[in-house]
Every structure is written in C-alpha cells, then in structure tokens.
Enzyme design. Structure first.
Site, mmCIF file in Angstrom:
data_model
loop_
_atom_site.group_PDB
_atom_site.id
_atom_site.type_symbol
_atom_site.label_atom_id
_atom_site.label_comp_id
_atom_site.label_asym_id
_atom_site.label_seq_id
_atom_site.Cartn_x
_atom_site.Cartn_y
_atom_site.Cartn_z
ATOM 1 N N GLY A 197 0.830 -1.206 0.000
ATOM 2 C CA GLY A 197 0.000 0.000 0.000
ATOM 3 C C GLY A 197 0.864 1.254 0.000
ATOM 4 C CB THR A 210 1.082 3.780 4.667
ATOM 5 O OG1 THR A 210 -0.172 4.385 4.359
ATOM 6 C CG2 THR A 210 1.689 4.471 5.873
ATOM 7 C CG ASP A 223 0.869 -4.201 5.843
ATOM 8 O OD1 ASP A 223 0.774 -3.282 5.016
ATOM 9 O OD2 ASP A 223 0.427 -5.348 5.648
ATOM 10 N N GLY A 224 0.585 -1.047 6.470
ATOM 11 C CA GLY A 224 -0.463 -0.039 6.619
ATOM 12 C C GLY A 224 -1.770 -0.682 7.045
ATOM 13 C CB ALA A 225 -4.365 -0.459 8.923
ATOM 14 C CG ASP A 226 -7.646 -0.566 4.010
ATOM 15 O OD1 ASP A 226 -7.167 0.246 3.207
ATOM 16 O OD2 ASP A 226 -7.495 -1.783 3.898
ATOM 17 N N GLY A 248 -6.762 -4.807 3.519
ATOM 18 C CA GLY A 248 -7.134 -5.466 2.270
ATOM 19 C C GLY A 248 -7.629 -4.516 1.200
ATOM 20 C CD GLU A 282 -1.718 -6.317 3.264
ATOM 21 O OE1 GLU A 282 -1.243 -5.327 2.704
ATOM 22 O OE2 GLU A 282 -2.912 -6.394 3.599
ATOM 23 C CE LYS A 309 -5.632 4.949 5.255
ATOM 24 N NZ LYS A 309 -4.440 4.198 4.957
HETATM 25 C C1 5RP Z 1 -3.375 -3.665 1.304
HETATM 26 C C2 5RP Z 1 -3.618 -3.078 2.636
HETATM 27 C C3 5RP Z 1 -3.063 -1.738 2.899
HETATM 28 O O1 5RP Z 1 -2.193 -1.798 3.971
HETATM 29 C C4 5RP Z 1 -4.181 -0.813 3.198
HETATM 30 O O2 5RP Z 1 -5.078 -0.842 2.102
HETATM 31 C C5 5RP Z 1 -3.693 0.602 3.419
HETATM 32 O O3 5RP Z 1 -3.209 1.117 2.233
HETATM 33 P P1 5RP Z 1 -2.693 2.601 2.122
HETATM 34 O O4 5RP Z 1 -1.472 2.704 2.961
HETATM 35 O O5 5RP Z 1 -2.409 2.788 0.651
HETATM 36 O O6 5RP Z 1 -3.799 3.496 2.591
HETATM 37 O O7 5RP Z 1 -4.234 -3.652 3.496
HETATM 38 O O8 5RP Z 1 -4.030 -4.895 1.178
#
Ligand code: 5RP
Length: 236
Positions: A29, A31, A83-86, A97, A105, A123
């Site tokens: 993603g 981030t 990792d990032g998150a939504d 996701g 992930e 987020k």
């Molecule tokens: C990918 C993810 C990402 O970590 C989530 O969508 C966050 O993305 P971004 O940092 O672009 O907002 O879960 O499957």
C-alpha cells in the site's frame, strides 16, 4: 502537512525499529511503500536485513531498491512486519485489504514476532466498519460463497452491500493468490470477532480483512506529530 507526508512520518518512526540482521515482513500500500523506500535507503547505506514481501507489487519495489528477499518457506519466522491499514481502532483492531493483499499480509504478520502498523490520522476510527470489509474468496462457486457471506453478515447483525471487487475496466480483480475479493460495505461492525469467525466458517472464504489481536503497535501521524498506540497485551 499532506496525508502523504503523514504516511512518511509514520514510516520514519517504524524504520527506527529496524536492526541489523532482522527478518522483516514488508507490507503493501501507499504507506508501506514509504517504509520500503526508507528501508531501501538504509540497505544502500550498508544495512543487512532479509525481507518477505506481502505482494508482488511490494516485491517489485523491494527488488528495485536492492533489498534482499526471501520467502516464508525459507524463513518461516520473522522479527518484525511493518504494514499499513485501512482502519484501526485504539486497541489495534484493523481492517486491511484495500490493496487486495490481505491474505499474504495476514500470513506474514502472524509469522512475525511483532506487527507494527503505520498510518495517517484518517485511518484511526472509534469503531471498525466504515471502510468496506474485504473478504478474499476462491473463484470456484463464488456466487454460492457470496450467498454464504450474506448469511454470515445477517447472523452477525451486520447489513450492507456486498460487491465483487472489479478493476477500472470492469473485469474482476484477482489477488496474488488467484482469488476474488468481496467488499462488504457494512457501515459499522459491532462485534468483529463474531463476524470474522462466522465468515471463516463459510466454504469458499479464504480470509477476512479483520486483523484482530495481531498488531502490537501503531504509529499514527497527524499534523502535530506521530502518536504511538499499543495493543492491550503489548509488552514492548
Ligand atoms: C493492502 C492493505 C493496505 O495496507 C491498506 O489498504 C492501506 O493502504 P494505504 O497505505 O495505501 O492506505 O491492506 O491490502
């Protein structure tokens, strides 16, 4: 400060946790991309780490930066995944996701001693569910699985549209694992644990984007700096 700069600030906090010799999981993603860029710069300067990417997109980015890669088959235990998150709540329940990489992930995060989430302020939510919950399903019999998913949502007290994720051209989005994704626009999820368990009991459901009890720490950036959130049982 722009949202993108906030993402970078959160990634900068996470890069401080990286030590020589670490086995890292690399998220997916916009981030996580910042984290991989920062890691690439450190590797160029001589840092030795070995990493497992959570998607083909991240693998290509990491390779282009000269980051040494491995697989979970060769290196089944990792020290740290970033990792990032939504969406994330203050007790570190997550929806992930949005980028379609939720299965890898989750496998990579759960193979890690520690999962650190990096995010901008947008987020952070009081309750999960405003972001449509991604559910990865196998392609075989997907219409039947969709019906199962509807039943599970109803049983969990949730309601909302369930949509097969599609690309801009209209064709179905296929994950790196060859599966489909159903996006469940629920508005709110009152009991994420029950919903997750119900969905996982449906044949055809591979994994849900609910990451519960997995993340240890989150770095959330806003205009004033980076706030650290810790899971209730985090001992670091
Ligand atoms: C990918 C993810 C990402 O970590 C989530 O969508 C966050 O993305 P971004 O940092 O672009 O907002 O879960 O499957």
């Amino acid at each position: 400060m722009s949202p993108d700069e906030m993402k970078r600030q959160a990634a900068l906090k996470a890069i401080e946790l990286v030590e020589p010799g670490m086995r890292l999981g690399l998220g997916t993603g916009s981030t996580a991309r910042h984290f991989v860029d920062l890691l690439g710069a450190k590797v160029k300067a001589g840092l030795d780490v070995i990493c497992v990417p959570t998607s083909n997109v991240t693998r290509v980015q990491a390779e282009s930066l000269g980051i040494r890669l491995t697989t979970l088959d060769e290196t089944p235990e990792l020290d740290l995944t970033v990792d990032g998150a939504d969406e994330l709540t203050d007790d570190l329940a997550l929806i992930k996701g949005g980028g379609g990489a939720l299965l890898r992930e989750k496998i990579v995060a759960m193979a890690s001693d520690r999962m650190v989430v990096i995010a901008d302020l947008s987020k952070r939510v009081p309750r999960l569910g405003a972001f449509p919950l991604p559910v990865e399903i196998v392609r075989f019999g997907w219409r039947s699985t969709e019906d199962w998913v509807h039943s599970c949502l109803e049983e969990a007290g949730c309601s909302g549209a369930v949509t097969l994720r599609r690309l801009a051209g209209g064709e179905a989005f296929i994950t790196d694992n060859g599966n489909y994704i159903l996006d469940c626009a629920l508005g709110r999820i009152d009991d994420p644990d029950i919903l997750h368990d119900l969905l996982k009991s449906a044949p055809g459901v591979v994994e849900t984007g609910l990451f519960l009890g997995i993340a240890d720490t989150a770095f959330v950036a806003d205009a004033n700096g980076v706030v650290t959130l810790r899971a209730p049982d985090d001992e670091t």
